[in-house]
Design a protein around this motif. Structure first.
Motif, PDB file in Angstrom:
ATOM      1  N   ARG A  52       4.350  48.930  -5.724  1.00  0.00           N
ATOM      2  CA  ARG A  52       3.713  47.921  -5.246  1.00  0.00           C
ATOM      3  C   ARG A  52       4.059  46.616  -6.014  1.00  0.00           C
ATOM      4  NH1 ARG A  52      -0.266  51.585  -4.958  1.00  0.00           N
ATOM      5  NH2 ARG A  52      -1.161  50.728  -6.828  1.00  0.00           N
ATOM      6  N   LEU A  53       4.590  45.705  -5.504  1.00  0.00           N
ATOM      7  CA  LEU A  53       4.954  44.304  -6.272  1.00  0.00           C
ATOM      8  C   LEU A  53       4.279  43.271  -5.415  1.00  0.00           C
ATOM      9  CD1 LEU A  53       6.627  43.089  -8.413  1.00  0.00           C
ATOM     10  CD2 LEU A  53       8.468  43.360  -7.193  1.00  0.00           C
ATOM     11  N   SER A  54       3.975  42.134  -6.111  1.00  0.00           N
ATOM     12  CA  SER A  54       3.479  40.956  -5.451  1.00  0.00           C
ATOM     13  C   SER A  54       4.612  40.259  -5.207  1.00  0.00           C
ATOM     14  CB  SER A  54       2.338  40.424  -6.491  1.00  0.00           C
ATOM     15  OG  SER A  54       2.365  39.083  -6.217  1.00  0.00           O
ATOM     16  N   LEU A  55       4.666  39.478  -4.015  1.00  0.00           N
ATOM     17  CA  LEU A  55       5.546  38.608  -3.412  1.00  0.00           C
ATOM     18  C   LEU A  55       5.789  37.382  -4.522  1.00  0.00           C
ATOM     19  CD1 LEU A  55       5.633  38.844   0.391  1.00  0.00           C
ATOM     20  CD2 LEU A  55       7.249  39.906  -1.325  1.00  0.00           C
ATOM     21  N   LYS A  56       4.638  36.955  -4.970  1.00  0.00           N
ATOM     22  CA  LYS A  56       4.746  35.863  -5.984  1.00  0.00           C
ATOM     23  C   LYS A  56       5.437  36.245  -7.299  1.00  0.00           C
ATOM     24  CE  LYS A  56       0.517  33.527  -4.360  1.00  0.00           C
ATOM     25  NZ  LYS A  56      -0.703  32.970  -4.937  1.00  0.00           N
ATOM     26  N   ILE A  57       5.225  37.619  -7.777  1.00  0.00           N
ATOM     27  CA  ILE A  57       5.677  37.950  -8.585  1.00  0.00           C
ATOM     28  C   ILE A  57       7.285  38.107  -8.560  1.00  0.00           C
ATOM     29  CG2 ILE A  57       6.299  39.961 -10.475  1.00  0.00           C
ATOM     30  CD1 ILE A  57       3.037  40.261 -10.271  1.00  0.00           C
ATOM     31  N   LEU A  58       7.622  38.702  -7.331  1.00  0.00           N
ATOM     32  CA  LEU A  58       9.071  38.856  -7.049  1.00  0.00           C
ATOM     33  C   LEU A  58       9.838  37.584  -6.854  1.00  0.00           C
ATOM     34  CD1 LEU A  58      11.464  40.578  -6.272  1.00  0.00           C
ATOM     35  CD2 LEU A  58      10.557  40.544  -3.848  1.00  0.00           C
ATOM     36  N   MET A  59       9.140  36.501  -6.273  1.00  0.00           N
ATOM     37  CA  MET A  59       9.746  35.028  -6.357  1.00  0.00           C
ATOM     38  C   MET A  59      10.072  34.487  -7.720  1.00  0.00           C
ATOM     39  SD  MET A  59      10.551  34.552  -3.220  1.00  0.00           S
ATOM     40  CE  MET A  59      10.915  36.442  -2.684  1.00  0.00           C
ATOM     41  N   ALA A  60       9.002  34.757  -8.754  1.00  0.00           N
ATOM     42  CA  ALA A  60       9.167  34.205  -9.752  1.00  0.00           C
ATOM     43  C   ALA A  60      10.309  34.843 -10.459  1.00  0.00           C
ATOM     44  CB  ALA A  60       7.641  34.314 -10.659  1.00  0.00           C
ATOM     45  N   LEU A  61      10.394  36.093 -10.671  1.00  0.00           N
ATOM     46  CA  LEU A  61      11.422  36.778 -10.930  1.00  0.00           C
ATOM     47  C   LEU A  61      12.704  36.384 -10.726  1.00  0.00           C
ATOM     48  CD1 LEU A  61      10.171  40.444 -11.262  1.00  0.00           C
ATOM     49  CD2 LEU A  61      10.409  38.860 -13.130  1.00  0.00           C
ATOM     50  N   LEU A  62      12.939  36.038  -9.219  1.00  0.00           N
ATOM     51  CA  LEU A  62      14.281  35.462  -8.852  1.00  0.00           C
ATOM     52  C   LEU A  62      14.406  34.145  -9.273  1.00  0.00           C
ATOM     53  CD1 LEU A  62      13.827  36.690  -5.059  1.00  0.00           C
ATOM     54  CD2 LEU A  62      15.150  37.767  -7.008  1.00  0.00           C
ATOM     55  N   ASP A  63      13.332  33.448  -9.433  1.00  0.00           N
ATOM     56  CA  ASP A  63      13.629  32.118 -10.017  1.00  0.00           C
ATOM     57  C   ASP A  63      14.050  32.005 -11.445  1.00  0.00           C
ATOM     58  OD1 ASP A  63      13.565  29.066 -10.021  1.00  0.00           O
ATOM     59  OD2 ASP A  63      11.523  29.276 -10.824  1.00  0.00           O
ATOM     60  N   ILE A  64      13.246  32.843 -12.300  1.00  0.00           N
ATOM     61  CA  ILE A  64      13.351  32.759 -13.711  1.00  0.00           C
ATOM     62  C   ILE A  64      14.945  33.293 -14.094  1.00  0.00           C
ATOM     63  CG2 ILE A  64      12.707  33.995 -15.881  1.00  0.00           C
ATOM     64  CD1 ILE A  64      10.060  34.021 -14.539  1.00  0.00           C
ATOM     65  N   LEU A  65      15.152  34.367 -13.161  1.00  0.00           N
ATOM     66  CA  LEU A  65      16.530  35.029 -13.664  1.00  0.00           C
ATOM     67  C   LEU A  65      17.660  34.632 -12.817  1.00  0.00           C
ATOM     68  CD1 LEU A  65      15.229  38.750 -13.745  1.00  0.00           C
ATOM     69  CD2 LEU A  65      15.842  37.389 -15.642  1.00  0.00           C
ATOM     70  N   ASP A  66      17.416  33.511 -11.711  1.00  0.00           N
ATOM     71  CA  ASP A  66      18.493  32.923 -10.886  1.00  0.00           C
ATOM     72  C   ASP A  66      19.319  33.911 -10.434  1.00  0.00           C
ATOM     73  OD1 ASP A  66      19.604  30.631  -9.792  1.00  0.00           O
ATOM     74  OD2 ASP A  66      21.042  30.660 -11.314  1.00  0.00           O
TER      75      ASP A  66
END
Length: 117
Positions: A52-66
């Motif tokens: 289970r993964l929060s969408l906020k965490i997923l979006m933050a990871l996508l932003d951080i790691l570009d």
């Protein structure tokens, strides 16, 4: 019947491609985006495959790691997922070579009445 789906989690590889080799490297950028995780939570996020993964965490990871979601999550077809073979009941002779016993199955006892004449 639909194929069983599974996924591979590539966060550790994506982090390494970006020069982030420590799991704690994610803590400050996540905090900047309002996500406060402990070091053990970040470690589990990086090392283990999240169920289970929060969408906020997923979006933050996508932003951080570009990166894109396809870089982090690889959908796959689960191989070998199906019904488990049924085990033979104890004493039922349906499986002569039961798991782990080989040919060492004991013979069934025959109990005879005592003749008192």
């Amino acid at each position: 019947m639909a194929a069983k789906l599974d996924y591979h989690w590539h966060l550790r590889k994506v982090m390494a491609d970006r020069g982030m080799f420590s799991t704690t490297d994610l803590i400050p950028p996540l905090a900047e985006r309002g996500i406060n995780l402990s070091s053990s939570q970040v470690y589990r996020l990086v090392v283990e495959r999240p169920e289970r993964l929060s969408l906020k965490i997923l979006m933050a990871l996508l932003d951080i790691l570009d990166c894109t979601m396809d870089d982090l999550i690889e959908p796959i077809t689960a191989a070998g997922v199906g019904k488990k073979p049924k085990k033979a009941a104890a004493g039922g002779g349906s499986a002569p070579d039961a798991e782990g016993l080989g040919g060492l199955r004991p013979k069934r006892a025959r109990i005879r009445g005592v003749d008192l004449s």
